[in-house]
Design a protein around this motif. Structure first.
Motif: not given
Lengths: 268, 220
Positions: A139-146, A150-153, A172-174, A182-185
């Motif tokens: 399973y692969v997920e991604g975020l833009r660097i900003d 972000h402090p909430l991430t 540990l998870r996002l 589903f964005k939270s791997a």
């Protein structure tokens, strides 16, 4: 796993918590099966210790980090976030962890690090669902660097003051509270800084249905159902009315500026 | 869906029965229908109990909507299995249960639709119609239910007489189309999550049930 109350803006939602039982028995974690009850039933085979995470790619200090070190990167905070699943249900969960940015900063990403790619464990021996062809594992997920900075991430290690149960993505998870769940791997083993936008597993599986951004947005419907409302799990029984879904899951004040000027219908 | 007196499926088997029918066959006992009726109500009884006892999981509305849909499909499949089973097992008496099974398929399909309309859409008719217009898998499900209505409505003996057996039979051939549309509804529902394991099982069974009929027809 104790945590102090977070001081990050928007980190503590003042809504009734979803019961621990529901949070830990109603999960989408396809590595353990496609039914919501499968992870709670099957995830006991996952061994969350010992564990390590490789951080690599466009950064000055790549490396492999053991779980004990990861736990010490920053003080543990308790954060009460809404979780909105793309399927149209939601929960309110008290997570324990710290801002992902604390960890990412340690690796010193370079100017080329435009995105962050997360890879999660795909071990047939520990995860029965990985034998099925439902998704292209791992399973692969991604975020833009900003978004990642972000402090909430949140890099979460626990919930309800406890160490993360296996079915919730141990060890540990996002948690990215303004995006569909589903964005939270979960059960992350690799974090990679990259220049090009990563292709998420769900985007690969059904591009028209699951975009890279997948921000919670009541005005952009999923092709097969409306995203305007959601069912809050455990709320007022069977005949409770669905509640309206909030823009960016209610975190617009905190994250809206990340998407200023973007067409959110196109960048779904 | 019901047992027509002169249904093609009811035609006497081409081969002689392998063994003579038993004298007081249990399938012919008057109580057999009562037992079947009660058995068919068991899924509903479980959901009603589960709803009151909070045993339907974290998302009871979803459990109900999906569970009732599952049972509608299952009963439709069982209805379609009556004729092949009757032939394979040489039990002509099975035919007398077909109408009840078909009506229960309609009953669970109606409860499935009602649960969706009520629990998911709050009985907002405009919203339901929008949903049907916008989403193919909802349209599929709704179509299957609509096609079931005339079959259920003509399932009593007087309707068979009024229509005449050939017309009645032609109408009730719709059940094959309904099964296919119902299966598509199920496949489409699961498609977004790439989860085809269960639709594959239902599809394979339906392929056998319909394939057997096609094969038998060609052989004649």
């Amino acid at each position: 796993l104790p945590g102090v109350k977070s001081t990050v803006a928007g980190a503590t939602v003042m809504e009734k918590l979803t019961a621990y039982k529901d949070v830990t028995s109603y999960n989408n974690f396809y590595e353990f099966g496609t039914d919501k009850s499968d992870p709670a039933e099957n995830a006991h085979t996952l061994k969350p210790r010992p564990w390590s995470v490789v951080i690599e790619g466009e950064c000055a200090k790549p490396g492999r980090f053991g779980l004990e070190d990861l736990l010490k990167v920053a003080p543990m905070e308790e954060r009460v976030y809404r979780l909105r699943c793309v399927e149209g249900w939601s929960m309110v969960i008290p997570w324990v962890g710290y801002s992902l940015s604390e960890l990412l900063k340690k690796a010193e990403p370079t100017g080329k690090a435009k995105y962050v790619e997360f890879t999660t464990l795909a071990d047939k021996a520990q995860m029965p669902g990985v034998r099925s062809g439902v998704l292209d594992w791992p399973y692969v997920e991604g975020l833009r660097i900003d978004e990642a900075m972000h402090p909430l991430t949140l890099m979460a290690f626990g919930l309800y003051g406890e160490v993360l149960p296996n079915q919730n993505g141990a060890p540990l998870r996002l948690v990215v509270p303004w995006k569909y769940g589903f964005k939270s791997a979960k059960s992350i083993v690799k974090i990679r800084f990259v220049e090009k936008q990563p292709v998420s597993s769900w985007t690969k599986a059904a591009q028209q249905e699951y975009g890279f951004y997948s921000n919670v947005n009541p005005t952009v419907d999923h092709p097969r159902w409306s995203q305007a409302t959601e069912r809050r799990i455990g709320e007022d029984g069977l005949f409770a009315k669905r509640r309206p879904t909030l823009m960016f899951n209610g975190y617009e004040a905190q994250v809206g500026q990340l998407y200023a000027g973007m067409d959110l219908k196109k960048n779904y | 869906m019901t047992s027509a007196p002169t249904s093609t499926a009811a035609a006497s088997p081409t081969t002689a029965p392998r063994r003579p029918p038993a004298k007081r066959h249990p399938l012919l006992h008057p109580a057999a229908k009562v037992v079947l009726f009660l058995v068919c109500l068991l899924p509903l009884a479980w959901y009603v109990f589960g709803a009151f006892a909070d045993r339907l999981g974290a998302n009871p509305a979803e459990t109900l909507i999906r569970g009732l849909g599952d049972w509608a499909l299952r009963l439709l499949w069982i209805t379609l299995a009556v004729t092949p089973l009757r032939t394979w097992t040489n039990q002509p008496a099975l035919a007398r249960f077909r109408r009840m099974l078909g009506l229960f398929a309609f009953f669970y399909a109606s409860l499935h639709l009602l649960a969706y309309g009520w629990l998911d859409k709050g009985l907002d008719l405009a919203d339901i119609l929008r949903d049907i217009g916008k989403r193919p898998f909802i349209l599929m499900g709704f179509t299957a239910w609509m096609l079931l209505v005339p079959l259920a409505a003509t399932s009593f003996n007087r309707a068979i007489k009024a229509l005449g057996a050939p017309r009645w039979q032609a109408l009730h051939k719709l059940v094959y189309a309904i099964a296919v549309v119902g299966l598509m509804h199920f496949i489409w529902m699961r498609a977004g999550k790439n989860n085809f394991a269960e639709p594959l099982v239902y599809g394979s069974i339906l392929a056998v049930l319909l394939g057997w009929r096609a094969w038998r027809r060609l052989r004649r």
